[in-house]
Each structure stands twice: as structure tokens, then as C-alpha cells.
Design a protein around this motif. Structure first.
Motif, PDB file in Angstrom:
ATOM      1  N   PRO A 132       0.817  -1.230   0.000  1.00 48.98           N
ATOM      2  CA  PRO A 132       0.000   0.000   0.000  1.00 48.98           C
ATOM      3  C   PRO A 132       0.842   1.269   0.000  1.00 48.98           C
ATOM      4  CG  PRO A 132      -0.189  -1.156   2.112  1.00 48.98           C
ATOM      5  CD  PRO A 132       0.504  -2.078   1.175  1.00 48.98           C
ATOM      6  N   ASP A 133       2.012   1.221   0.655  1.00 48.39           N
ATOM      7  CA  ASP A 133       2.920   2.374   0.634  1.00 48.39           C
ATOM      8  C   ASP A 133       3.308   2.726  -0.801  1.00 48.39           C
ATOM      9  OD1 ASP A 133       5.189   4.101   2.107  1.00 48.39           O
ATOM     10  OD2 ASP A 133       6.152   2.968   0.494  1.00 48.39           O
ATOM     11  N   ALA A 187      -8.679  -8.067  -2.023  1.00 48.57           N
ATOM     12  CA  ALA A 187      -7.598  -7.374  -2.732  1.00 48.57           C
ATOM     13  C   ALA A 187      -6.793  -6.512  -1.766  1.00 48.57           C
ATOM     14  CB  ALA A 187      -8.171  -6.524  -3.852  1.00 48.57           C
ATOM     15  N   GLY A 188      -5.446  -6.540  -1.916  1.00 50.01           N
ATOM     16  CA  GLY A 188      -4.583  -5.884  -0.935  1.00 50.01           C
ATOM     17  C   GLY A 188      -3.955  -4.575  -1.347  1.00 50.01           C
ATOM     18  N   MET A 192     -10.440  -1.119  -3.494  1.00 49.49           N
ATOM     19  CA  MET A 192     -11.699  -0.743  -2.843  1.00 49.49           C
ATOM     20  C   MET A 192     -11.755   0.762  -2.587  1.00 49.49           C
ATOM     21  SD  MET A 192     -10.710  -3.978  -2.044  1.00 49.49           S
ATOM     22  CE  MET A 192      -9.934  -4.043  -0.429  1.00 49.49           C
ATOM     23  N   ALA A 193     -10.598   1.389  -2.385  1.00 49.23           N
ATOM     24  CA  ALA A 193     -10.541   2.834  -2.173  1.00 49.23           C
ATOM     25  C   ALA A 193     -10.577   3.598  -3.489  1.00 49.23           C
ATOM     26  CB  ALA A 193      -9.260   3.193  -1.404  1.00 49.23           C
ATOM     27  N   ARG A 194     -10.004   3.043  -4.546  1.00 48.73           N
ATOM     28  CA  ARG A 194      -9.865   3.798  -5.795  1.00 48.73           C
ATOM     29  C   ARG A 194     -11.023   3.579  -6.769  1.00 48.73           C
ATOM     30  NH1 ARG A 194      -5.057   6.081  -5.141  1.00 48.73           N
ATOM     31  NH2 ARG A 194      -3.287   4.866  -4.352  1.00 48.73           N
ATOM     32  N   LEU A 195     -11.467   2.334  -6.931  1.00 50.23           N
ATOM     33  CA  LEU A 195     -12.445   2.046  -7.978  1.00 50.23           C
ATOM     34  C   LEU A 195     -13.779   2.786  -7.795  1.00 50.23           C
ATOM     35  CD1 LEU A 195     -11.905  -1.726  -8.854  1.00 50.23           C
ATOM     36  CD2 LEU A 195     -11.976   0.182 -10.471  1.00 50.23           C
ATOM     37  N   PRO A 196     -14.370   2.845  -6.587  1.00 58.70           N
ATOM     38  CA  PRO A 196     -15.645   3.562  -6.474  1.00 58.70           C
ATOM     39  C   PRO A 196     -15.545   5.025  -6.896  1.00 58.70           C
ATOM     40  CG  PRO A 196     -15.259   2.217  -4.529  1.00 58.70           C
ATOM     41  CD  PRO A 196     -13.986   2.216  -5.316  1.00 58.70           C
ATOM     42  N   ARG A 197     -14.408   5.664  -6.630  1.00 58.12           N
ATOM     43  CA  ARG A 197     -14.217   7.061  -7.024  1.00 58.12           C
ATOM     44  C   ARG A 197     -14.040   7.189  -8.528  1.00 58.12           C
ATOM     45  NH1 ARG A 197     -12.047   6.469  -1.817  1.00 58.12           N
ATOM     46  NH2 ARG A 197     -12.387   8.260  -0.429  1.00 58.12           N
ATOM     47  N   LEU A 198     -13.603   6.107  -9.152  1.00 53.87           N
ATOM     48  CA  LEU A 198     -13.291   6.143 -10.578  1.00 53.87           C
ATOM     49  C   LEU A 198     -14.489   5.727 -11.431  1.00 53.87           C
ATOM     50  CD1 LEU A 198     -10.711   6.729 -12.274  1.00 53.87           C
ATOM     51  CD2 LEU A 198     -10.290   4.261 -12.294  1.00 53.87           C
ATOM     52  N   GLN A 272      -4.050   0.926   3.934  1.00 49.35           N
ATOM     53  CA  GLN A 272      -3.524  -0.156   4.760  1.00 49.35           C
ATOM     54  C   GLN A 272      -4.587  -1.193   5.130  1.00 49.35           C
ATOM     55  OE1 GLN A 272      -0.247  -0.775   5.686  1.00 49.35           O
ATOM     56  NE2 GLN A 272      -0.957  -2.665   6.640  1.00 49.35           N
ATOM     57  N   PRO A 273      -5.842  -0.810   5.446  1.00 54.50           N
ATOM     58  CA  PRO A 273      -6.837  -1.826   5.784  1.00 54.50           C
ATOM     59  C   PRO A 273      -7.041  -2.879   4.699  1.00 54.50           C
ATOM     60  CG  PRO A 273      -7.611   0.322   6.479  1.00 54.50           C
ATOM     61  CD  PRO A 273      -6.370   0.559   5.675  1.00 54.50           C
ATOM     62  N   GLY A 274      -6.884  -2.496   3.434  1.00 59.26           N
ATOM     63  CA  GLY A 274      -7.010  -3.466   2.356  1.00 59.26           C
ATOM     64  C   GLY A 274      -5.927  -4.529   2.438  1.00 59.26           C
ATOM     65  N   TRP A 275      -4.687  -4.098   2.700  1.00 62.99           N
ATOM     66  CA  TRP A 275      -3.588  -5.065   2.837  1.00 62.99           C
ATOM     67  C   TRP A 275      -3.825  -5.968   4.053  1.00 62.99           C
ATOM     68  CZ3 TRP A 275       0.115  -7.140   0.036  1.00 62.99           C
ATOM     69  CH2 TRP A 275       1.093  -7.892   0.679  1.00 62.99           C
ATOM     70  N   ASP A 276      -4.256  -5.392   5.160  1.00 68.71           N
ATOM     71  CA  ASP A 276      -4.531  -6.196   6.358  1.00 68.71           C
ATOM     72  C   ASP A 276      -5.620  -7.228   6.078  1.00 68.71           C
ATOM     73  OD1 ASP A 276      -2.663  -4.650   7.700  1.00 68.71           O
ATOM     74  OD2 ASP A 276      -4.159  -3.335   8.621  1.00 68.71           O
ATOM     75  N   ALA A 277      -6.653  -6.826   5.334  1.00 73.80           N
ATOM     76  CA  ALA A 277      -7.730  -7.749   4.998  1.00 73.80           C
ATOM     77  C   ALA A 277      -7.229  -8.850   4.062  1.00 73.80           C
ATOM     78  CB  ALA A 277      -8.894  -6.993   4.358  1.00 73.80           C
ATOM     79  N   PHE A 278      -6.318  -8.504   3.156  1.00 77.84           N
ATOM     80  CA  PHE A 278      -5.726  -9.505   2.266  1.00 77.84           C
ATOM     81  C   PHE A 278      -4.993 -10.575   3.078  1.00 77.84           C
ATOM     82  CE2 PHE A 278      -1.630 -10.673   0.186  1.00 77.84           C
ATOM     83  CZ  PHE A 278      -2.135 -11.556  -0.763  1.00 77.84           C
TER      84      PHE A 278
END
Length: 319
Positions: A132-133, A187-188, A192-198, A272-278
Motif C-alpha cells: 500500500p505504501d 484485494a490488498g 476498494m478505495a480507488r475504484l468507487p471514485r473512478l 492499509q486496511p485493504g492489505w490487512d484484509a488480504f
């Protein structure tokens, strides 16, 4: 069930279920000293991701790791070093990410490497895990970034493309997907953060939860990519746009992108939450079973599996 639980206990992450077996196969053959092995590994990573300074203002980052352009911890570290060079150079204005491997932009994250190789990586400057970094730093670079997509941009390939400022795809040959849910994963790399905005909420959920392949033409209609161009025109179009941007004043580019970022980028804290969920999803027995099924079919080994990941994940049936 007993076998699955035993597999889960025997490995930190059974998602990389045959990575240990592959390591054992190669271990006996490789008797090189540790220093030589480390140097060889570093050189391999450098060869797999090529940095080309087309001009002082226009750079290219080319993925060149046949047969599938798999990205794992070694490649993430190399990408981090490249991003550091971009961040440090006041002359660069535009960077194009592309591929030298036919049919693959980036297939997906390496699932045959022990999970501790990924979880053990030191955090990046943002304080987040390097994946994510890396995505945050690419998105916030003070230069324009362009993904030129020919072939599969799947999983982390899609995520890197989403982190870029612009995405251009081959109409005939580009395939984008976030395939993870089909394999029981989350997905890590931040989609989830980018696609809805796009693309909007409904289409984002279709892409993420449907977990199927999306061709270049549909990706353009959804807004997943800027444009889908005839394959024969893709390279010339991207190169022409990059050279045009490289000819402008850097200060105007930097200030314009900074203001667009304020209006459009997700907060870094959403990544970061996406990576943690992955990582959490990798450890679930049900996910391990799905991934084992894919590995048994030939994941990361057989082109017929990698080319049809959407169909292969859908073919799995719970017992």
C-alpha cells in the motif's frame, strides 16, 4: 477438512501452498554461497523491471519477467527503489509503466512465495506495508504517471494501473480484473478505495465481487481506463502524450496535479486496511482450499490457467 487444517498449521499462509515445495526442489541444486545468491537475486529483480530514461523529463518503467510478469516481494522492493529515484529527480515530469511480456501487463501478486517474505517487509515512509505504501507514493508522485496496458492487468497489476494518473489500454489485448474474491481473497493494493471514485459504487462492486475479466472496450466504457485504443496505435499514442507532457513546464504540471489529487485521491488511511484484509483472508481455510485448487490446476505455471483466471476461479465448487 483434516488435511486443510494440517496445511494451515504447517504454513503461515497456505495461499503460497507450493512455494515451500518449489524451494525444496531448487535447494539441493543451488550450492552457491549466500553472497553470490543474494547478488544473483538482486540482478534478477533489476532485469525484471527496467528503468529507461527516454529523456531527462520522460522515463519508462517496463515489466519484463516472463512468462507472466508476476510481482512479489523482490519486485516490490525494486519498484520502491525506482519510485525513490523518481521522487529525487527534479527533471522528470512523466513516467510510463508498460510491459515487455506479450499478453501480460502484470498477472498478479506472487502466490508461490512464503507469506512471511511479504509480511516481514519493513514499512515504507508512509508507515504502511510496502505494497500500500508503494501505491500511495505512485499516486502522489510530483510527476504524471501513465499505465500503458497490453495483456492482463490482474490483481496487483490492476492496482498499480489504478494508482497511475492515467490508464490507456489495447482495445483487443487488454484484460483488467480484480480476481481476488473469486479465490476467497480480499484485494490488498487499494482497489476498494480507488475504484468507487473512478467508476462508481455499483460498477466497483461488479469488478471487485464479480471478480471476472474485463476487456479494454468495456473498461473504457466503465471509466476503468481513460481510453481503449486499437492495439497497433497504443504505443505511439502513449509515447506522443508522454513527450507532449515532458515538453511543458514542470511547475505547472506539479501544481495542477496537486490540486487534482486533493479533489480525487482517497485518503492514505484507506489503503492499509485493504492489505490487512488480504493477509487475513489468505489464512482462512476456505481460501486455502480455493487457492490449492488453482495451484493444482497450474496457477503461475500454466498459461492456460493464467489466461483464463476468471473462468478458473468460477470453476471451483465447494465440497
Amino acid at each position: 477438512m483434516k488435511t486443510t487444517l494440517k496445511l494451515a498449521a504447517a504454513t503461515i499462509a497456505a495461499a503460497f501452498v507450493i512455494g515451500a515445495a518449489h524451494a525444496e526442489e531448487g535447494g539441493a541444486a543451488g550450492a552457491a554461497p549466500a553472497a553470490v545468491a543474494a547478488a544473483s537475486s538482486q540482478q534478477a529483480a533489476q532485469d525484471q523491471i527496467r528503468l529507461t530514461r527516454v529523456t531527462p523529463a520522460y522515463w519508462k518503467v517496463t515489466f519484463a519477467s516472463p512468462p507472466f510478469n508476476i510481482v512479489g516481494p523482490k519486485e516490490v522492493r525494486q519498484l520502491v527503489r525506482i519510485v525513490e529515484q523518481i521522487e529525487a529527480d527534479p527533471a522528470v515530469q512523466v513516467v510510463v509503466f508498460d510491459s515487455a511480456v506479450p499478453d501480460y501487463f502484470i498477472a498478479h501478486y506472487d502466490l508461490l512465495t512464503p507469506l512471511e517474505d511479504s509480511t516481514g517487509m519493513a514499512p515504507g515512509p508512509t508507515g504502511m506495508h510496502p505494497v500500500p505504501d508503494l501505491m500511495v507514493r505512485i499516486a502522489r508522485l510530483p510527476v504524471i504517471t501513465i499505465a500503458s496496458i497490453r495483456g492482463r492487468a490482474t490483481g496487483i497489476g490492476s492496482e498499480l494501473a489504478l494508482a497511475a494518473d492515467m490508464r490507456f489500454a489495447s482495445r483487443e489485448k487488454a484484460i483488467l480484473s480484480q480476481w481476488e474474491v473469486g479465490a476467497g481473497l480480499v484485494a490488498g493494493g487499494g482497489p476498494m478505495a480507488r475504484l468507487p471514485r473512478l467508476v462508481g459504487r455499483g460498477r466497483a462492486l461488479e469488478i471487485l465481487v464479480g471478480a471476472d475479466d474485463i476487456g479494454g472496450e468495456l473498461a473504457e466504457r466503465y471509466g476503468y481506463v481513460n481510453r481503449a485504443l486499437p492495439d497497433a496505435e497504443l504505443d505511439a499514442f502513449v509515447d506522443g502524450l508522454a513527450r507532449r507532457i515532458a515538453s511543458f513546464e514542470r511547475e505547472a504540471i506539479v501544481e495542477t496535479k496537486k490540486l487534482v489529487d486533493v479533489a480525487s485521491l482517497p485518503p492514505d488511511a484507506e489503503m492499509q486496511p485493504g492489505w490487512d484484509a488480504f493477509i487475513a483472508s489468505v489464512k482462512r481455510p476456505a481460501t486455502q482450499a480455493r487457492l490449492k485448487s488453482l495451484v493444482d490446476q497450474g496457477l503461475q505455471r500454466k498459461p492456460e490457467v493464467e489466461r483464463k483466471l476468471g473462468a478458473r476461479t468460477a470453476a471451483y465448487r465447494k465440497q
